[in-house]
Motif scaffolding. Structure first.
Motif, short mmCIF file in Angstrom:
data_model
loop_
_atom_site.label_atom_id
_atom_site.label_comp_id
_atom_site.label_asym_id
_atom_site.label_seq_id
_atom_site.Cartn_x
_atom_site.Cartn_y
_atom_site.Cartn_z
N SER A 1 -14.04 34.43 5.80
CA SER A 1 -14.33 35.80 6.03
C SER A 1 -12.95 36.33 6.44
N LEU A 2 -12.42 35.52 7.29
CA LEU A 2 -10.90 35.90 7.80
C LEU A 2 -10.12 35.97 6.85
N LEU A 3 -9.88 34.83 5.98
CA LEU A 3 -9.13 34.78 4.54
C LEU A 3 -9.41 35.89 3.81
N GLN A 4 -10.53 36.14 3.58
CA GLN A 4 -10.86 37.21 2.63
C GLN A 4 -10.20 38.67 3.05
N ARG A 5 -10.42 39.04 4.36
CA ARG A 5 -9.94 40.05 5.28
C ARG A 5 -8.41 40.42 4.88
N ILE A 6 -7.69 39.01 5.25
CA ILE A 6 -6.22 38.87 5.09
C ILE A 6 -5.82 39.12 3.70
N ARG A 7 -6.59 38.66 2.82
CA ARG A 7 -6.02 38.84 1.57
C ARG A 7 -6.42 40.17 0.89
N GLN A 8 -7.38 40.96 1.46
CA GLN A 8 -7.63 42.35 1.15
C GLN A 8 -6.37 43.20 1.63
N ARG A 9 -5.73 42.85 2.67
CA ARG A 9 -4.52 43.49 3.16
C ARG A 9 -3.14 43.42 1.95
N GLY A 10 -3.58 42.50 0.97
CA GLY A 10 -2.36 42.15 0.17
C GLY A 10 -1.54 40.83 0.49
N VAL A 11 -1.77 40.45 1.55
CA VAL A 11 -1.15 39.16 2.04
C VAL A 11 -1.35 38.00 1.16
N ARG A 12 -0.68 37.28 0.71
CA ARG A 12 -0.93 35.99 0.01
C ARG A 12 -1.13 35.02 0.94
N LEU A 13 -1.85 33.88 0.49
CA LEU A 13 -2.30 32.63 1.32
C LEU A 13 -1.98 31.48 0.42
N SER A 14 -1.40 30.53 1.14
CA SER A 14 -1.08 29.28 0.50
C SER A 14 -1.51 28.08 1.30
N LEU A 15 -1.83 27.03 0.55
CA LEU A 15 -2.38 25.86 1.24
C LEU A 15 -1.24 24.83 1.36
N ASP A 16 -0.60 24.68 2.47
CA ASP A 16 0.43 23.77 2.77
C ASP A 16 0.15 22.27 2.57
N ASP A 17 1.08 21.33 2.28
CA ASP A 17 0.91 19.85 2.40
C ASP A 17 -0.27 19.56 1.48
N PHE A 18 -0.33 20.12 0.41
CA PHE A 18 -1.81 19.49 -0.29
C PHE A 18 -1.78 18.44 -0.64
N GLY A 19 -2.98 17.95 -0.50
CA GLY A 19 -3.11 16.47 -1.02
C GLY A 19 -3.13 15.52 0.11
N THR A 20 -2.68 15.74 1.18
CA THR A 20 -2.67 14.94 2.53
C THR A 20 -3.62 15.10 3.33
N GLY A 21 -4.40 16.21 3.20
CA GLY A 21 -5.45 16.44 4.05
C GLY A 21 -6.60 15.86 3.47
#
Ligand code: C2E
Ligand code: MG
Ligand code: MG
Ligand code: MG
Length: 280
Positions: free
Chosen positions: A164-184
């Motif tokens: 829900s926090l990610l949703q809220r941030i995205r509703q403000r128009g800020v983009r989200l990225s997943l870093d170091d993908f594939g290592t987690g």
């Protein structure tokens, strides 16, 4: 000198543990002074459109210099900052500084989205949404020009709250990225549950795409999957033309790495912005 000692059947190397603890305390006490003394700065590494070679973004990366020399690297001091809570004031400063810089570039006529690395310690703090708002409001930056780089480590810990926090941030128009993908771990379920815009393929994949057939297959599959899920894919750690050619061919949208530029001080980054796109 290494001395071993048996405690409940486990072997501890006390000398090296002491040394490590001492090194951390040294970093910690110096780090407390780093921000007030103006020793921290942000460098910017360009993100390049694979198709045109143009700069289409920048990642803000923290640097710690004392009298012109780099004191410690982020991989050394960020973990200490996280353990001590110093990442909170430092991270808030990073967010503000990056937003101000992106706004300044916008006013100079360059629409350069800026990506900021966010530590789980920061992100999980109840005040994080307020800090984010302050950074955006204080700078006047269009929220669409800010991207937050999160790691799988963070996705793992939070569950519903994180979603829900990610949703809220995205509703403000800020983009989200997943870093170091594939290592987690469990990356694929995060893609299903969380509203992520961008996947950054970790450089351990990029490093071996040319020499190792399995890595090449995995990397192509990640890119194809990301495309179908409508995510932007960025490859990190691109160091050679052969790697860039492979990634471009596989459909990776953006490239980042020493082949193009390392993280640069603001002045040097601005010189790149005014140069014509390099032909690759
Ligand atoms: P990251 O976010 O995955 O950043 C990419 C790292 O790879 C950077 O190291 C960058 O300088 C390096 N890099 C870029 N291109 C290449 C390449 O072609 N080859 C190689 N070998 N390396 C390349 P850096 O700046 O030392 O940062 C290391 C990590 O420290 C970052 O990894 C990030 O997790 C963390 N970090 C840096 N700045 C911040 C910050 O402001 N806040 C937080 N929370 N973490 C930060
Ligand atoms: Mg990053
Ligand atoms: Mg990364
Ligand atoms: Mg990293």
């Amino acid at each position: 000198a290494l001395r071993s000692q048996d405690v409940h059947g486990c072997r501890f190397f006390t000398a090296s543990m002491d040394e490590r603890a001492r090194a951390r305390r040294g970093i910690e006490s110096a780090l407390r002074q780093a921000l007030p003394r103006g020793q921290l700065s942000l460098h910017y590494q360009p993100r390049i459109a694979a198709s045109s070679g143009q700069i289409v973004g920048a990642e803000a990366l923290l640097r710690w210099h004392v009298r012109g020399r780099e004191l410690y690297k982020p991989d050394q001091f960020i973990p200490v900052a996280e353990d001590t809570g110093l990442i909170l004031p430092i991270g808030t400063w990073v967010l503000r500084q990056a937003c101000r810089q992106a706004r300044a570039w916008q006013q100079q006529g360059h629409r350069i989205p800026v990506s900021v690395n966010v530590s789980p310690v920061q992100f999980q703090h109840v005040d994080f949404p307020d800090w984010l708002d302050d950074a955006l409001a204080g700078s006047g930056l269009d929220p669409g020009l800010l991207e937050l780089e999160l790691t799988e480590r963070m996705m793992m810990s939070g569950g519903d709250v994180t979603g829900s926090l990610l949703q809220r941030i995205r509703q403000r128009g800020v983009r989200l990225s997943l870093d170091d993908f594939g290592t987690g771990y469990c990356s694929l379920s995060y893609l299903k549950h969380f509203p992520i815009d961008t996947l950054k393929i970790d450089r351990v994949f990029v490093r071996d795409v040319i020499g190792d057939a399995d890595t090449a297959t995995i990397t192509s599959a990640i890119i194809a999957m990301a495309q179908r899920l409508d995510k932007l894919v960025v490859a990190e750690g691109v160091e050679t033309e052969a790697q860039a050619a492979f990634l471009r061919q596989a459909g990776c949208a953006e490239l980042q790495g020493f082949l193009f530029a390392a993280a640069l001080p603001v002045d040097d980054f601005e010189k790149l912005l005014t140069e014509p796109a390099r032909a690759t």
